[in-house]
Write a protein that holds these residues in place. Structure first.
Motif, PDB file in Angstrom:
ATOM      1  N   HIS A 182       0.270  31.248   8.541  1.00 16.72           N
ATOM      2  CA  HIS A 182       0.889  29.924   8.486  1.00 16.72           C
ATOM      3  C   HIS A 182      -0.119  28.808   8.757  1.00 16.72           C
ATOM      4  N   TYR A 183      -1.036  29.054   9.664  1.00 16.30           N
ATOM      5  CA  TYR A 183      -2.061  28.051   9.994  1.00 16.30           C
ATOM      6  C   TYR A 183      -3.216  28.741  10.682  1.00 16.30           C
ATOM      7  N   LEU A 184      -4.384  28.142  10.597  1.00 18.78           N
ATOM      8  CA  LEU A 184      -5.590  28.584  11.310  1.00 18.78           C
ATOM      9  C   LEU A 184      -6.378  27.320  11.614  1.00 18.78           C
ATOM     10  N   ASP A 185      -6.171  26.774  12.812  1.00 19.10           N
ATOM     11  CA  ASP A 185      -6.701  25.465  13.180  1.00 19.10           C
ATOM     12  C   ASP A 185      -7.781  25.591  14.247  1.00 19.10           C
ATOM     13  N   LEU A 186      -8.710  24.639  14.221  1.00 19.00           N
ATOM     14  CA  LEU A 186      -9.759  24.559  15.232  1.00 19.00           C
ATOM     15  C   LEU A 186      -9.665  23.204  15.918  1.00 19.00           C
ATOM     16  N   ALA A 187      -9.686  23.213  17.243  1.00 18.73           N
ATOM     17  CA  ALA A 187      -9.619  21.975  18.010  1.00 18.73           C
ATOM     18  C   ALA A 187     -10.724  21.987  19.059  1.00 18.73           C
ATOM     19  N   GLU A 188     -11.477  20.906  19.140  1.00 21.08           N
ATOM     20  CA  GLU A 188     -12.533  20.773  20.137  1.00 21.08           C
ATOM     21  C   GLU A 188     -11.987  20.076  21.374  1.00 21.08           C
ATOM     22  N   ARG A 189     -12.099  20.731  22.510  1.00 18.46           N
ATOM     23  CA  ARG A 189     -11.648  20.170  23.778  1.00 18.46           C
ATOM     24  C   ARG A 189     -12.818  20.219  24.751  1.00 18.46           C
ATOM     25  N   GLY A 190     -13.673  19.225  24.631  1.00 24.24           N
ATOM     26  CA  GLY A 190     -14.870  19.224  25.451  1.00 24.24           C
ATOM     27  C   GLY A 190     -15.744  20.410  25.104  1.00 24.24           C
ATOM     28  N   ALA A 191     -16.092  21.192  26.103  1.00 24.52           N
ATOM     29  CA  ALA A 191     -16.943  22.357  25.882  1.00 24.52           C
ATOM     30  C   ALA A 191     -16.203  23.519  25.242  1.00 24.52           C
ATOM     31  N   LEU A 192     -14.876  23.451  25.224  1.00 26.47           N
ATOM     32  CA  LEU A 192     -14.090  24.532  24.649  1.00 26.47           C
ATOM     33  C   LEU A 192     -13.774  24.282  23.183  1.00 26.47           C
ATOM     34  N   LEU A 193     -13.837  25.349  22.401  1.00 21.76           N
ATOM     35  CA  LEU A 193     -13.351  25.335  21.033  1.00 21.76           C
ATOM     36  C   LEU A 193     -12.150  26.264  20.985  1.00 21.76           C
ATOM     37  N   GLU A 194     -10.995  25.726  20.565  1.00 22.17           N
ATOM     38  CA  GLU A 194      -9.772  26.509  20.477  1.00 22.17           C
ATOM     39  C   GLU A 194      -9.481  26.838  19.013  1.00 22.17           C
ATOM     40  N   LEU A 195      -9.330  28.108  18.715  1.00 26.24           N
ATOM     41  CA  LEU A 195      -8.877  28.541  17.409  1.00 26.24           C
ATOM     42  C   LEU A 195      -7.429  28.987  17.567  1.00 26.24           C
ATOM     43  N   SER A 196      -6.517  28.274  16.923  1.00 24.85           N
ATOM     44  CA  SER A 196      -5.098  28.587  17.001  1.00 24.85           C
ATOM     45  C   SER A 196      -4.637  29.142  15.668  1.00 24.85           C
ATOM     46  N   VAL A 197      -3.879  30.234  15.716  1.00 25.06           N
ATOM     47  CA  VAL A 197      -3.463  30.891  14.484  1.00 25.06           C
ATOM     48  C   VAL A 197      -2.041  31.410  14.633  1.00 25.06           C
ATOM     49  N   GLY A 198      -1.261  31.249  13.566  1.00 28.16           N
ATOM     50  CA  GLY A 198       0.109  31.742  13.547  1.00 28.16           C
ATOM     51  C   GLY A 198       0.394  32.435  12.235  1.00 28.16           C
ATOM     52  N   ALA A 199       1.198  33.498  12.288  1.00 28.42           N
ATOM     53  CA  ALA A 199       1.516  34.261  11.087  1.00 28.42           C
ATOM     54  C   ALA A 199       2.838  34.989  11.272  1.00 28.42           C
ATOM     55  N   ASP A 200       3.348  35.511  10.166  1.00 26.13           N
ATOM     56  CA  ASP A 200       4.569  36.305  10.256  1.00 26.13           C
ATOM     57  C   ASP A 200       4.305  37.644  10.931  1.00 26.13           C
ATOM     58  N   GLY A 201       3.056  38.027  11.024  1.00 23.15           N
ATOM     59  CA  GLY A 201       2.656  39.248  11.701  1.00 23.15           C
ATOM     60  C   GLY A 201       1.155  39.402  11.607  1.00 23.15           C
ATOM     61  N   PHE A 202       0.584  40.226  12.469  1.00 22.50           N
ATOM     62  CA  PHE A 202      -0.863  40.415  12.481  1.00 22.50           C
ATOM     63  C   PHE A 202      -1.192  41.900  12.415  1.00 22.50           C
ATOM     64  N   LEU A 203      -2.286  42.203  11.743  1.00 21.22           N
ATOM     65  CA  LEU A 203      -2.805  43.551  11.680  1.00 21.22           C
ATOM     66  C   LEU A 203      -3.677  43.822  12.905  1.00 21.22           C
ATOM     67  N   HIS A 204      -4.007  45.094  13.134  1.00 20.65           N
ATOM     68  CA  HIS A 204      -4.816  45.455  14.295  1.00 20.65           C
ATOM     69  C   HIS A 204      -6.190  44.783  14.208  1.00 20.65           C
ATOM     70  N   HIS A 205      -6.555  44.053  15.241  1.00 18.93           N
ATOM     71  CA  HIS A 205      -7.827  43.334  15.354  1.00 18.93           C
ATOM     72  C   HIS A 205      -7.945  42.179  14.361  1.00 18.93           C
ATOM     73  N   MET A 206      -6.869  41.788  13.706  1.00 13.63           N
ATOM     74  CA  MET A 206      -6.953  40.767  12.663  1.00 13.63           C
ATOM     75  C   MET A 206      -7.460  39.431  13.197  1.00 13.63           C
TER      76      MET A 206
END
Length: 280
Positions: A182-206
Protein backbone atom coordinates in the motif's frame (compact mmCIF):
# COMPACT_ATOMS: atom_id res chain seq x y z
CA UNK A 1 -27.20 -3.71 18.52
CA UNK A 2 -23.49 -3.20 17.91
CA UNK A 3 -20.84 -5.86 18.35
CA UNK A 4 -19.56 -3.96 21.39
CA UNK A 5 -23.00 -4.26 23.01
CA UNK A 6 -23.49 -7.89 21.96
CA UNK A 7 -20.07 -9.11 23.11
CA UNK A 8 -19.16 -8.32 26.70
CA UNK A 9 -16.89 -9.67 29.40
CA UNK A 10 -18.12 -13.10 30.47
CA UNK A 11 -20.33 -13.60 27.40
CA UNK A 12 -17.61 -14.90 25.10
CA UNK A 13 -14.73 -17.34 25.55
CA UNK A 14 -12.60 -15.45 23.00
CA UNK A 15 -10.46 -12.46 23.99
CA UNK A 16 -8.18 -10.26 21.90
CA UNK A 17 -5.11 -8.52 23.31
CA UNK A 18 -2.85 -5.75 22.06
CA UNK A 19 0.76 -6.59 22.94
CA UNK A 20 4.03 -4.67 22.74
CA UNK A 21 7.54 -5.99 23.28
CA UNK A 22 11.22 -5.45 22.74
CA UNK A 23 12.39 -8.51 20.89
CA UNK A 24 16.09 -8.22 21.69
CA UNK A 25 16.15 -10.96 24.35
CA UNK A 26 13.82 -13.39 22.59
CA UNK A 27 14.21 -16.03 19.89
CA UNK A 28 11.18 -14.55 18.15
CA UNK A 29 7.44 -14.70 18.67
CA UNK A 30 6.92 -18.42 18.20
CA UNK A 31 7.96 -21.23 20.53
CA UNK A 32 11.50 -22.46 19.85
CA UNK A 33 13.49 -25.27 21.43
CA UNK A 34 16.69 -23.23 21.61
CA UNK A 35 15.45 -20.17 23.49
CA UNK A 36 12.69 -18.18 25.17
CA UNK A 37 9.99 -16.73 22.90
CA UNK A 38 7.49 -13.92 23.40
CA UNK A 39 4.67 -16.42 22.94
CA UNK A 40 6.07 -18.52 25.78
CA UNK A 41 6.23 -15.75 28.37
CA UNK A 42 2.81 -14.37 27.37
CA UNK A 43 1.11 -17.77 27.62
CA UNK A 44 2.74 -18.39 30.99
CA UNK A 45 1.46 -15.05 32.32
CA UNK A 46 -2.04 -15.67 30.94
CA UNK A 47 -2.10 -19.14 32.47
CA UNK A 48 -1.38 -17.71 35.91
CA UNK A 49 -4.34 -15.32 35.62
CA UNK A 50 -6.68 -17.94 34.11
CA UNK A 51 -5.40 -20.70 36.42
CA UNK A 52 -5.20 -23.05 33.43
CA UNK A 53 -3.19 -23.39 30.20
CA UNK A 54 -3.78 -20.74 27.53
CA UNK A 55 -2.88 -20.96 23.83
CA UNK A 56 -2.60 -17.69 21.92
CA UNK A 57 -2.72 -16.96 18.18
CA UNK A 58 -0.93 -13.87 16.85
CA UNK A 59 -1.38 -11.54 13.90
CA UNK A 60 2.25 -11.89 12.77
CA UNK A 61 5.11 -14.16 13.82
CA UNK A 62 8.01 -11.79 14.33
CA UNK A 63 11.60 -13.04 14.03
CA UNK A 64 14.25 -13.04 16.73
CA UNK A 65 15.21 -9.46 17.60
CA UNK A 66 12.15 -7.87 15.97
CA UNK A 67 10.05 -5.57 18.16
CA UNK A 68 6.31 -4.91 18.27
CA UNK A 69 4.20 -1.97 19.32
CA UNK A 70 0.94 -3.18 17.80
CA UNK A 71 0.96 -6.99 17.90
CA UNK A 72 -2.54 -8.49 18.24
CA UNK A 73 -3.33 -11.92 19.66
CA UNK A 74 -6.44 -13.84 20.58
CA UNK A 75 -7.14 -16.78 22.86
CA UNK A 76 -10.06 -18.80 24.15
CA UNK A 77 -10.80 -19.58 27.78
CA UNK A 78 -13.92 -20.71 29.66
CA UNK A 79 -13.01 -18.72 32.77
CA UNK A 80 -14.48 -15.28 33.41
CA UNK A 81 -12.09 -12.47 34.22
CA UNK A 82 -12.52 -8.68 34.13
CA UNK A 83 -10.55 -6.56 31.67
CA UNK A 84 -8.12 -5.50 34.42
CA UNK A 85 -7.14 -9.13 34.92
CA UNK A 86 -6.16 -9.55 31.26
CA UNK A 87 -4.18 -6.28 31.30
CA UNK A 88 -2.82 -5.32 34.73
CA UNK A 89 -2.95 -8.87 36.07
CA UNK A 90 -1.13 -10.36 33.08
CA UNK A 91 1.41 -7.52 33.04
CA UNK A 92 2.25 -8.23 36.67
CA UNK A 93 3.37 -11.68 35.55
CA UNK A 94 5.29 -10.58 32.44
CA UNK A 95 8.94 -9.53 32.14
CA UNK A 96 9.50 -5.80 31.80
CA UNK A 97 10.13 -5.97 28.05
CA UNK A 98 6.68 -7.44 27.25
CA UNK A 99 3.35 -5.76 28.07
CA UNK A 100 -0.35 -6.06 27.28
CA UNK A 101 -1.70 -2.69 26.15
CA UNK A 102 -5.41 -3.52 25.90
CA UNK A 103 -7.88 -6.38 26.12
CA UNK A 104 -11.23 -6.82 24.38
CA UNK A 105 -13.83 -9.61 24.21
CA UNK A 106 -14.39 -10.51 20.56
CA UNK A 107 -16.85 -12.55 18.53
CA UNK A 108 -16.18 -16.23 17.86
CA UNK A 109 -15.29 -15.54 14.22
CA UNK A 110 -12.44 -13.17 15.08
CA UNK A 111 -8.96 -14.48 14.33
CA UNK A 112 -5.86 -12.38 15.02
CA UNK A 113 -4.14 -13.60 11.84
CA UNK A 114 -6.86 -14.49 9.35
CA UNK A 115 -9.19 -11.56 10.11
CA UNK A 116 -6.45 -8.99 9.49
CA UNK A 117 -6.87 -6.63 6.54
CA UNK A 118 -3.40 -5.07 6.58
CA UNK A 119 -0.20 -4.93 8.57
CA UNK A 120 2.10 -1.97 9.13
CA UNK A 121 5.80 -2.03 9.94
CA UNK A 122 8.49 0.55 10.64
CA UNK A 123 12.23 0.18 10.24
CA UNK A 124 14.53 2.61 12.05
CA UNK A 125 17.99 3.59 10.83
CA UNK A 126 20.25 5.75 12.98
CA UNK A 127 22.59 7.88 10.85
CA UNK A 128 25.50 9.40 12.74
CA UNK A 129 29.31 9.04 12.87
CA UNK A 130 29.43 7.07 16.13
CA UNK A 131 27.21 4.33 17.49
CA UNK A 132 24.53 4.97 20.11
CA UNK A 133 24.24 3.20 23.45
CA UNK A 134 20.59 4.23 23.88
CA UNK A 135 19.56 2.89 20.46
CA UNK A 136 21.52 -0.35 20.77
CA UNK A 137 19.33 -3.18 19.40
CA UNK A 138 16.53 -0.69 18.72
CA UNK A 139 17.72 0.81 15.42
CA UNK A 140 20.22 -0.05 12.70
CA UNK A 141 23.26 2.20 12.99
CA UNK A 142 25.14 3.33 9.92
CA UNK A 143 28.01 5.79 9.78
CA UNK A 144 27.73 6.07 6.00
CA UNK A 145 25.65 8.85 4.46
CA UNK A 146 22.45 7.90 2.67
CA UNK A 147 20.99 9.65 -0.39
CA UNK A 148 17.30 9.83 0.44
CA UNK A 149 15.96 10.99 -2.95
CA UNK A 150 17.01 7.85 -4.88
CA UNK A 151 15.77 5.68 -2.02
CA UNK A 152 12.34 7.30 -2.27
CA UNK A 153 12.33 6.90 -6.04
CA UNK A 154 13.21 3.23 -5.76
CA UNK A 155 10.58 2.68 -3.05
CA UNK A 156 7.85 4.20 -5.20
CA UNK A 157 8.47 1.58 -7.90
CA UNK A 158 7.67 -1.19 -5.40
CA UNK A 159 4.25 0.10 -4.35
CA UNK A 160 1.32 -1.83 -5.79
CA UNK A 161 0.43 -5.46 -6.38
CA UNK A 162 3.48 -7.48 -7.39
CA UNK A 163 5.20 -10.84 -7.23
CA UNK A 164 7.74 -10.26 -4.42
CA UNK A 165 9.72 -13.47 -4.90
CA UNK A 166 12.98 -11.49 -5.01
CA UNK A 167 12.12 -9.94 -1.64
CA UNK A 168 11.23 -13.01 0.37
CA UNK A 169 13.39 -15.50 2.24
CA UNK A 170 14.43 -18.62 0.36
CA UNK A 171 12.76 -20.66 3.12
CA UNK A 172 9.47 -18.71 2.92
CA UNK A 173 6.53 -21.13 2.96
CA UNK A 174 3.82 -18.79 1.70
CA UNK A 175 1.77 -20.37 -1.09
CA UNK A 176 1.84 -17.21 -3.20
CA UNK A 177 4.53 -14.51 -3.45
CA UNK A 178 2.00 -11.92 -4.62
CA UNK A 179 1.27 -9.10 -2.20
CA UNK A 180 -0.17 -5.59 -2.41
CA UNK A 181 2.18 -2.97 -1.00
CA UNK A 182 0.00 0.00 0.00
CA UNK A 183 2.85 2.39 0.77
CA UNK A 184 6.61 2.48 1.37
CA UNK A 185 7.56 5.88 2.81
CA UNK A 186 10.77 7.38 4.15
CA UNK A 187 10.77 10.14 6.75
CA UNK A 188 13.81 11.92 8.17
CA UNK A 189 13.56 12.70 11.88
CA UNK A 190 16.85 14.23 12.81
CA UNK A 191 19.44 11.47 12.98
CA UNK A 192 16.77 8.82 12.47
CA UNK A 193 15.49 7.62 9.13
CA UNK A 194 12.10 5.90 9.38
CA UNK A 195 10.96 3.51 6.67
CA UNK A 196 7.23 2.89 7.04
CA UNK A 197 5.52 0.17 5.03
CA UNK A 198 2.01 -1.26 4.89
CA UNK A 199 0.57 -4.15 2.91
CA UNK A 200 -2.22 -6.67 2.82
CA UNK A 201 0.37 -9.18 4.01
CA UNK A 202 4.11 -9.76 4.12
CA UNK A 203 6.33 -12.64 3.11
CA UNK A 204 9.08 -14.01 5.37
CA UNK A 205 11.87 -11.40 5.68
CA UNK A 206 10.10 -9.22 3.08
CA UNK A 207 10.41 -5.93 4.98
CA UNK A 208 14.04 -6.56 5.92
CA UNK A 209 14.87 -7.43 2.30
CA UNK A 210 13.14 -4.27 1.07
CA UNK A 211 15.22 -2.25 3.54
CA UNK A 212 18.42 -4.00 2.46
CA UNK A 213 17.85 -3.09 -1.18
CA UNK A 214 16.98 0.53 -0.38
CA UNK A 215 20.07 0.86 1.82
CA UNK A 216 22.31 -0.33 -1.03
CA UNK A 217 20.73 2.28 -3.29
CA UNK A 218 21.00 5.02 -0.67
CA UNK A 219 24.70 4.28 -0.17
CA UNK A 220 25.32 4.49 -3.91
CA UNK A 221 26.33 0.84 -4.17
CA UNK A 222 23.45 0.15 -6.57
CA UNK A 223 21.51 2.29 -9.11
CA UNK A 224 18.03 3.53 -8.34
CA UNK A 225 16.41 1.15 -10.82
CA UNK A 226 17.87 -1.90 -9.08
CA UNK A 227 14.80 -2.28 -6.83
CA UNK A 228 12.47 -2.55 -9.84
CA UNK A 229 14.88 -4.83 -11.71
CA UNK A 230 14.94 -7.28 -8.80
CA UNK A 231 11.16 -7.22 -8.66
CA UNK A 232 10.97 -8.19 -12.34
CA UNK A 233 13.59 -10.96 -11.96
CA UNK A 234 11.51 -12.87 -9.39
CA UNK A 235 14.69 -14.50 -8.10
CA UNK A 236 15.67 -14.24 -4.42
CA UNK A 237 19.18 -15.47 -5.21
CA UNK A 238 19.74 -12.20 -7.10
CA UNK A 239 18.35 -10.06 -4.29
CA UNK A 240 20.05 -7.80 -1.77
CA UNK A 241 21.29 -8.28 1.76
CA UNK A 242 18.68 -8.85 4.45
CA UNK A 243 18.72 -5.93 6.90
CA UNK A 244 19.24 -6.84 10.60
CA UNK A 245 16.17 -7.64 12.67
CA UNK A 246 16.71 -5.14 15.48
CA UNK A 247 15.57 -2.10 13.45
CA UNK A 248 12.15 -3.59 12.68
CA UNK A 249 8.88 -2.90 14.51
CA UNK A 250 5.39 -4.31 13.94
CA UNK A 251 3.40 -1.11 14.37
CA UNK A 252 -0.25 -1.91 13.71
CA UNK A 253 -2.64 -4.52 12.37
CA UNK A 254 -5.92 -3.45 10.73
CA UNK A 255 -9.21 -5.31 11.15
CA UNK A 256 -12.80 -4.77 9.96
CA UNK A 257 -14.61 -2.14 12.03
CA UNK A 258 -17.26 -4.73 12.93
CA UNK A 259 -14.87 -6.32 15.44
CA UNK A 260 -14.80 -3.03 17.38
CA UNK A 261 -11.25 -3.24 18.66
CA UNK A 262 -10.23 -0.40 20.97
CA UNK A 263 -9.99 3.03 19.35
CA UNK A 264 -6.74 3.73 21.21
CA UNK A 265 -4.96 0.60 19.97
CA UNK A 266 -2.84 2.57 17.47
CA UNK A 267 0.76 3.11 18.65
CA UNK A 268 2.12 6.36 19.97
CA UNK A 269 3.39 8.74 17.34
CA UNK A 270 7.16 9.03 17.21
CA UNK A 271 8.26 12.57 17.98
CA UNK A 272 11.82 13.88 17.63
CA UNK A 273 13.59 14.95 20.80
CA UNK A 274 16.26 17.64 21.17
CA UNK A 275 18.82 15.46 19.43
CA UNK A 276 16.49 14.62 16.60
CA UNK A 277 16.02 11.06 17.85
CA UNK A 278 12.47 9.80 17.72
CA UNK A 279 10.95 8.61 20.97
CA UNK A 280 8.79 5.55 20.42
Amino acid sequence: MSLVDAVSWGSTPRVALGVEYLGSQYCGWQFQRHGISVQQVLEQALARVADRPIKVHCAGRTDAGVHAIGQVVHFETPVERPERAWTLGVNANLPDDVAVRWARPVAADFHARFSALARHYRYLILRRPVRSALWHQRALWTHRSLAIAPMREAAAALVGRHDFTSYRALACQAKSPVRTLHYLDLAERGALLELSVGADGFLHHMVRNLVGVLLAIGRGDRPVNWAAELLALKDRARGGVTAPAHGLYLMRVDYPDAFALPADRKPLTAEPDDEGLAVI
